[in-house]
Design an enzyme around this catalytic site. Sequence first.
Site, PDB file in Angstrom:
ATOM      1  CB  CYS A 232     -47.005  30.481  31.595  1.00  0.00           C
ATOM      2  SG  CYS A 232     -46.932  32.234  31.255  1.00  0.00           S
TER       3      CYS A 232
ATOM      4  CB  CYS B 247     -50.521  34.982  26.296  1.00  0.00           C
ATOM      5  SG  CYS B 247     -50.372  33.205  26.392  1.00  0.00           S
TER       6      CYS B 247
HETATM    7 FE1  FES Z   1     -46.853  32.587  29.175  1.00  0.00          FE
HETATM    8 FE2  FES Z   1     -48.108  32.973  26.974  1.00  0.00          FE
HETATM    9  S1  FES Z   1     -47.524  31.068  27.800  1.00  0.00           S
HETATM   10  S2  FES Z   1     -47.531  34.450  28.406  1.00  0.00           S
END
Ligand code: FES
Length: 125
Positions: free
Chosen positions: A33, A102
């Site tokens: 992400c 995450c």
């Molecule tokens: Fe990036 Fe959770 S969406 S660390």
Amino acid sequence: MYSEKVLELFRNPKNVGEIPDADGVGTVGNPVCGDMMTIYLKVEDDKIVDIKFKTFGCGAAIATSSMTTELAKGKTLEEAMKITRADVADELGGLPPIKMHCSNLAADALHEAIKDYRRKRGEKV
Ligand code: FES
């Protein structure tokens, strides 16, 4: 859905901030992400006496950072190296499957900070 513990730590994360004279610093990015996290350590007699984090990430990343710092505080470096992303997720009462990536950040940043400390002392990592 997030567990109550995740929501609570997202609202009131523990150990947020920076340690300007940290003995070890670890920064990692999440390739999934693009979020980033840094962990700062103060070490005395091989023990983590203070730990703080800065996270530019989602709620799950903030909650896992907070939990990781709580788990690591007071532990020896050896013990803290053994904290896994699964330990962190378990302590949080689980994470939604889509958010498991995450939890990688916090444990990895902790381990990087310990390696940084060891490198600075001329130890092999
Ligand atoms: Fe990036 Fe959770 S969406 S660390």
